[in-house]
Design a protein around this motif. Structure first.
Motif, short mmCIF file in Angstrom:
data_model
loop_
_atom_site.label_atom_id
_atom_site.label_comp_id
_atom_site.label_asym_id
_atom_site.label_seq_id
_atom_site.Cartn_x
_atom_site.Cartn_y
_atom_site.Cartn_z
N GLU A 94 -13.07 -10.79 28.15
CA GLU A 94 -12.18 -11.59 27.30
C GLU A 94 -11.86 -10.76 26.06
N THR A 95 -10.58 -10.66 25.72
CA THR A 95 -10.18 -9.89 24.55
C THR A 95 -9.23 -10.69 23.67
N PHE A 96 -9.33 -10.47 22.37
CA PHE A 96 -8.35 -10.97 21.42
C PHE A 96 -8.47 -10.17 20.14
N SER A 97 -7.54 -10.37 19.23
CA SER A 97 -7.51 -9.59 17.99
C SER A 97 -7.42 -10.51 16.78
N GLN A 98 -8.02 -10.07 15.70
CA GLN A 98 -7.83 -10.70 14.40
C GLN A 98 -6.99 -9.75 13.56
N VAL A 99 -5.84 -10.20 13.12
CA VAL A 99 -4.98 -9.35 12.30
C VAL A 99 -5.56 -9.32 10.89
N LEU A 100 -5.93 -8.14 10.44
CA LEU A 100 -6.54 -7.98 9.12
C LEU A 100 -5.49 -7.81 8.03
N SER A 101 -4.45 -7.04 8.33
CA SER A 101 -3.39 -6.85 7.34
C SER A 101 -2.14 -6.30 8.01
N THR A 102 -0.99 -6.61 7.44
CA THR A 102 0.29 -6.04 7.87
C THR A 102 1.08 -5.75 6.61
N ARG A 103 1.57 -4.52 6.47
CA ARG A 103 2.27 -4.18 5.23
C ARG A 103 3.04 -2.88 5.37
N PRO A 104 4.15 -2.77 4.64
CA PRO A 104 4.82 -1.48 4.56
C PRO A 104 4.08 -0.59 3.57
N VAL A 105 3.95 0.68 3.91
CA VAL A 105 3.26 1.65 3.05
C VAL A 105 4.05 2.95 3.06
N ALA A 106 3.75 3.81 2.10
CA ALA A 106 4.32 5.16 2.10
C ALA A 106 3.50 6.02 3.05
N ALA A 107 4.16 6.73 3.93
CA ALA A 107 3.45 7.55 4.93
C ALA A 107 2.69 8.68 4.26
N SER A 108 1.41 8.80 4.63
CA SER A 108 0.64 9.96 4.18
C SER A 108 1.21 11.21 4.85
N GLU A 109 0.76 12.35 4.41
CA GLU A 109 1.25 13.60 5.00
C GLU A 109 0.97 13.63 6.50
N LEU A 110 -0.24 13.20 6.93
CA LEU A 110 -0.60 13.22 8.34
C LEU A 110 0.24 12.24 9.14
N ALA A 112 3.13 10.95 8.41
CA ALA A 112 4.53 11.38 8.44
C ALA A 112 4.72 12.51 9.45
N ARG A 113 3.79 13.44 9.47
CA ARG A 113 3.92 14.56 10.40
C ARG A 113 3.85 14.07 11.84
N ARG A 114 2.95 13.15 12.13
CA ARG A 114 2.81 12.66 13.50
C ARG A 114 4.05 11.87 13.94
N LEU A 115 4.61 11.08 13.05
CA LEU A 115 5.77 10.27 13.40
C LEU A 115 7.09 11.00 13.14
N GLU A 116 6.98 12.27 12.75
CA GLU A 116 8.16 13.12 12.51
C GLU A 116 9.07 12.52 11.44
N LEU A 117 8.43 12.13 10.34
CA LEU A 117 9.15 11.59 9.19
C LEU A 117 8.86 12.44 7.96
N ALA A 118 9.62 12.21 6.90
CA ALA A 118 9.36 12.91 5.65
C ALA A 118 8.12 12.31 4.99
N ALA A 119 7.30 13.14 4.36
CA ALA A 119 6.13 12.65 3.66
C ALA A 119 6.55 11.61 2.63
N GLY A 120 5.84 10.49 2.58
CA GLY A 120 6.17 9.42 1.66
C GLY A 120 7.20 8.45 2.18
N ALA A 121 7.76 8.71 3.36
CA ALA A 121 8.74 7.79 3.93
C ALA A 121 8.07 6.45 4.22
N PRO A 122 8.80 5.35 4.15
CA PRO A 122 8.20 4.04 4.42
C PRO A 122 7.86 3.88 5.90
N VAL A 123 6.65 3.43 6.17
CA VAL A 123 6.21 3.09 7.52
C VAL A 123 5.54 1.73 7.46
N PHE A 124 5.26 1.16 8.63
CA PHE A 124 4.62 -0.15 8.65
C PHE A 124 3.21 0.00 9.21
#
Length: 237
Positions: A94-110, A112-124
């Motif tokens: 049996e599986t389920f999830s508790q959502v702890l948080s959801t928020r837009p943040v500025a992408a860290s360098e790592l 951003a690099r993984r998602l191929e975005l500019a550092a500091g770009a908004p991500v969720f």
């Protein structure tokens, strides 16, 4: 008249009883004689079934006392790209999830690099506490391109896998993921969420999932080392 060998049928019956709690963790199993009578089979058939379960880590034997139920350690096969629920449900968990948080943040360098975005770009960012048979098993910290994350957070993240939502609801065909695994020690926050002692061993999985060649989901998965394992078959060419 099933074509499945009898010891395999009995193994699956016992496995279900272990996973659904009929045989509680650390409890003593029925004796071989009791199982022979219950299933109307030979001792060697019972021993084959129990031997398979012992190899899987579901039971353990104590000399002179019999077989006991181990605390099940769930596993996920790395040969397929699956969400947590997709991998665990067919095995009876049996599986389920508790959502702890959801928020837009500025992408860290790592990130951003993984998602191929500019550092500091908004991500969720979406943080979830995942449960397996009503016990906390992992903390998942996931990052998505902003518009995608804002769409995802409108869905039922408590009972549905993100992978399923991405494919079935949002039309993204997931193709592959890059995975890195390392061992770490739990900090105070992870230990509190996972109900373990601080500095307990964890598996830290870094996973970048693609739709085609486009990376759309980058996450850190923190799994309890005492309750979960990844498995992988490697062929020698």
């Amino acid at each position: 008249m099933s074509s499945v060998p009898m010891h395999s049928q009995i193994r699956e019956i016992i496995r279900r009883r272990v996973l659904d709690g009929t045989y509680a963790p650390h409890s003593q199993m029925p004796s071989e004689s009791q199982m022979m009578q219950a299933f109307d089979v030979s001792r060697i058939t019972i021993r084959q079934a129990l031997g398979d379960l012992q190899k899987e880590g579901l039971i353990f034997k104590v000399a002179g006392k019999g077989s006991f139920v181990a605390k099940p350690k769930a596993f996920q096969n790395l040969s397929r790209l699956q969400g947590f629920g997709e991998a665990m449900t067919p095995s009876g968990y049996e599986t389920f999830s508790q959502v702890l948080s959801t928020r837009p943040v500025a992408a860290s360098e790592l990130v951003a690099r993984r998602l191929e975005l500019a550092a500091g770009a908004p991500v969720f960012e979406i943080q979830r506490l995942r449960y397996l048979n009503r016990e906390p098993i992992s903390v998942d910290v996931s990052y998505f391109p902003l518009a995608l994350g804002e769409r995802l957070v409108q869905e039922d993240l408590a009972t549905r896998d993100v992978f399923v939502i991405l494919e079935n609801d949002l039309g993204h065909h997931l193709t592959h993921a890059d995975v890195q695994i390392e061992a770490i020690s739990a900090d105070e926050s992870l230990a509190r969420h996972l109900r373990i002692a601080e500095a307990s061993p964890l598996l830290r999985i870094e996973r970048l999932t693609h739709a085609g060649e486009q990376p759309i989901d980058f996450e850190f998965l923190y799994y309890r080392g005492d309750a979960f394992q990844y498995r992988l078959r490697i062929d020698r060419c």
